[in-house]
Design a protein around this motif. Structure first.
Motif, PDB file in Angstrom:
ATOM      1  N   ILE A 196     -29.982   9.535  -3.567  1.00  0.00           N
ATOM      2  CA  ILE A 196     -29.172   8.931  -4.628  1.00  0.00           C
ATOM      3  C   ILE A 196     -27.866   8.391  -4.046  1.00  0.00           C
ATOM      4  CG2 ILE A 196     -27.873   9.460  -6.741  1.00  0.00           C
ATOM      5  CD1 ILE A 196     -30.038  11.532  -7.414  1.00  0.00           C
ATOM      6  N   GLY A 197     -27.294   9.151  -3.113  1.00  0.00           N
ATOM      7  CA  GLY A 197     -26.068   8.694  -2.463  1.00  0.00           C
ATOM      8  C   GLY A 197     -26.278   7.418  -1.662  1.00  0.00           C
ATOM      9  N   TRP A 198     -27.385   7.330  -0.943  1.00  0.00           N
ATOM     10  CA  TRP A 198     -27.665   6.140  -0.152  1.00  0.00           C
ATOM     11  C   TRP A 198     -27.900   4.922  -1.044  1.00  0.00           C
ATOM     12  CZ3 TRP A 198     -26.356   5.515   4.597  1.00  0.00           C
ATOM     13  CH2 TRP A 198     -26.320   6.599   5.476  1.00  0.00           C
ATOM     14  N   VAL A 199     -28.525   5.130  -2.199  1.00  0.00           N
ATOM     15  CA  VAL A 199     -28.724   4.006  -3.129  1.00  0.00           C
ATOM     16  C   VAL A 199     -27.378   3.478  -3.610  1.00  0.00           C
ATOM     17  CG1 VAL A 199     -29.613   3.381  -5.414  1.00  0.00           C
ATOM     18  CG2 VAL A 199     -31.022   4.723  -3.872  1.00  0.00           C
ATOM     19  N   GLU A 200     -26.451   4.377  -3.882  1.00  0.00           N
ATOM     20  CA  GLU A 200     -25.117   3.956  -4.324  1.00  0.00           C
ATOM     21  C   GLU A 200     -24.401   3.166  -3.224  1.00  0.00           C
ATOM     22  OE1 GLU A 200     -23.745   4.141  -7.284  1.00  0.00           O
ATOM     23  OE2 GLU A 200     -25.656   4.984  -8.001  1.00  0.00           O
ATOM     24  N   ILE A 201     -24.567   3.600  -1.963  1.00  0.00           N
ATOM     25  CA  ILE A 201     -23.946   2.872  -0.849  1.00  0.00           C
ATOM     26  C   ILE A 201     -24.544   1.468  -0.730  1.00  0.00           C
ATOM     27  CG2 ILE A 201     -23.756   2.805   1.678  1.00  0.00           C
ATOM     28  CD1 ILE A 201     -23.545   5.873   1.608  1.00  0.00           C
ATOM     29  N   MET A 202     -25.899   1.367  -0.880  1.00  0.00           N
ATOM     30  CA  MET A 202     -26.553   0.054  -0.826  1.00  0.00           C
ATOM     31  C   MET A 202     -26.037  -0.851  -1.942  1.00  0.00           C
ATOM     32  SD  MET A 202     -30.476   1.196   0.045  1.00  0.00           S
ATOM     33  CE  MET A 202     -31.089  -0.492   0.009  1.00  0.00           C
ATOM     34  N   ARG A 203     -25.782  -0.294  -3.127  1.00  0.00           N
ATOM     35  CA  ARG A 203     -25.280  -1.102  -4.238  1.00  0.00           C
ATOM     36  C   ARG A 203     -23.839  -1.550  -3.994  1.00  0.00           C
ATOM     37  NH1 ARG A 203     -28.129  -2.060  -8.463  1.00  0.00           N
ATOM     38  NH2 ARG A 203     -29.935  -0.788  -9.094  1.00  0.00           N
ATOM     39  N   MET A 204     -23.067  -0.717  -3.292  1.00  0.00           N
ATOM     40  CA  MET A 204     -21.699  -1.122  -2.969  1.00  0.00           C
ATOM     41  C   MET A 204     -21.702  -2.323  -2.026  1.00  0.00           C
ATOM     42  SD  MET A 204     -19.927   2.641  -2.546  1.00  0.00           S
ATOM     43  CE  MET A 204     -18.424   1.935  -1.861  1.00  0.00           C
TER      44      MET A 204
END
Length: 383
Positions: A196-204
């Motif tokens: 979930i954290g990596w998905v948020e980084i990709m969205r940033m």
């Protein structure tokens, strides 16, 4: 996952041993009763001989007379009637008190006794022969049924023991699978949080990233799966929701992820089906049944989900054109640990059955299956 051959052999050995022991007890009881019956016949023969001797001897020795009296009076249990040639009672003993003074009734009872044992004829020189009629003692008549009652009792005890041990086994299996499911949910949780954290980084980095959107869908699916596992073993909350919507959501998700060579269709009733259910757990059932059907068709065929109402029940059929099941497979497919696949754990369908039967008070069964033609799995839910 099939049971080892030696395990099945041990179970049959125990069953065979218990059967032999039960049969031996019943047979020994029958032999004992037959022995007692023969002993009573010997007593009656001795009694008849004493009566004949007593009537033949005019002046017997006092000691002999005393012995004869003891023999004739020793019988306090065996019904006996002596009739003359004209069927007139000469002697009777151990018969019902209400007919002791009724000669006709005594003669009739003697004739009935003769149907069980042939009378003993006492022959006398003057030709006035007499006939000794007798029957089993009341105790022996009661004991005749004891082997069957004993056998029935032992059988009922073994049946209860089998049910009790089976119940304990099912309970242990339920705790085992529930524990496994909760541990799986716990193990999934750690890497899932990281994803979930990596998905948020990709969205940033790229808010409109299509890859991030697709990964997020699968992450959400993993979260759903983790929640499903965590609910196994606890009492789930059932809410009044539209079952058609639950089925439709799962159909839309699964249709994009199964082989394009499978003709996957869905038929729902026109009106909403509002019933209490847990959407997360019921989605698991739908997914398991669809994946099993896809595996049975080896990635090619027709799969239809058909939902309809029948009285106070909601029926959801999963019809595939796969390899089908044998009668033995159909009987065992919902048992924990049983799988028709070489690498199967036998977990999916057993947990699906638990979700439907224990949590939703419904039923899941196989109403139709044909080898080489396909199988129908049926989920029945109550309104």
């Amino acid at each position: 996952m099939k049971r080892p051959f030696l395990s099945r052999l041990n179970q049959w050995f125990v069953f065979g041993l218990l059967t032999i022991v039960t049969s031996a007890i019943v047979i020994s009881s029958v032999m004992l009763i037959d022995y007692l019956r023969k002993e009573e016949i010997k007593r009656i023969d001795l009694f008849a001989s004493a009566i004949k001797f007593q009537q033949n001897v005019i002046a017997p020795d006092p000691e002999v007379q005393d012995l004869l009296l003891k023999i004739t009076s020793s019988n306090s249990t065996i019904p006996v009637i002596i009739l003359d040639r004209e069927n007139k009672p000469m002697f009777h003993g151990n018969i019902p008190a209400d007919i002791e003074n009724d000669a006709a009734a005594i003669a009739e009872l003697a004739k009935n006794m003769g149907k069980t044992y042939p009378p003993i004829e006492l022959k006398f020189p003057d030709g006035n022969n007499q006939f000794v009629y007798y029957d089993n003692s009341r105790l022996l008549n009661d004991l005749r049924w004891s082997p069957y009652l004993l056998g029935l009792f032992i059988f009922a005890y073994l049946l209860f023991s089998f049910w009790f041990l089976r119940t304990i086994k099912k309970t242990d299996e339920g705790f085992l699978w529930a524990g496994l499911a909760k541990e799986t949910a716990h193990q999934i949780g750690t890497p899932l949080s990281s994803m979930i954290g990596w998905v948020e980084i990709m969205r940033m980095d790229n808010p409109n990233s299509q890859e991030a959107a697709e990964i997020e869908k699968d992450v959400n699916r993993l979260m759903t799966i983790s929640e499903r596992f965590s609910k196994i073993g606890s009492v789930p909350e059932l809410n009044d929701m539209n079952l058609s919507e639950t089925i439709q959501q799962n159909y839309d998700y699964l249709k994009k992820r199964i082989s394009g060579r499978i003709d996957f269709t869905l038929n729902l009733p026109a009106r909403q089906i509002i019933i209490p259910h847990n959407r997360i757990l019921l989605s698991w059932v739908i997914e398991n049944l669809v994946k099993n059907a896809v595996d049975a068709m080896k990635g090619q065929g027709k799969l239809e989900i058909l939902a309809y109402e029948r009285g106070r029940n909601i029926i959801v059929d999963f019809r595939d054109t796969g390899c089908g099941l044998t009668a033995r497979q159909a009987a065992n497919v919902f048992k924990p640990g049983y799988s028709t696949k070489k690498r199967g754990w036998g977990l999916g369908l057993s947990l699906a059955k638990r979700v439907v039967k224990e949590y939703h008070r419904g039923d899941i069964r196989i109403p139709q299956t044909d080898l080489g033609k396909g199988t129908t799995f049926r989920v029945i839910l109550r309104k």
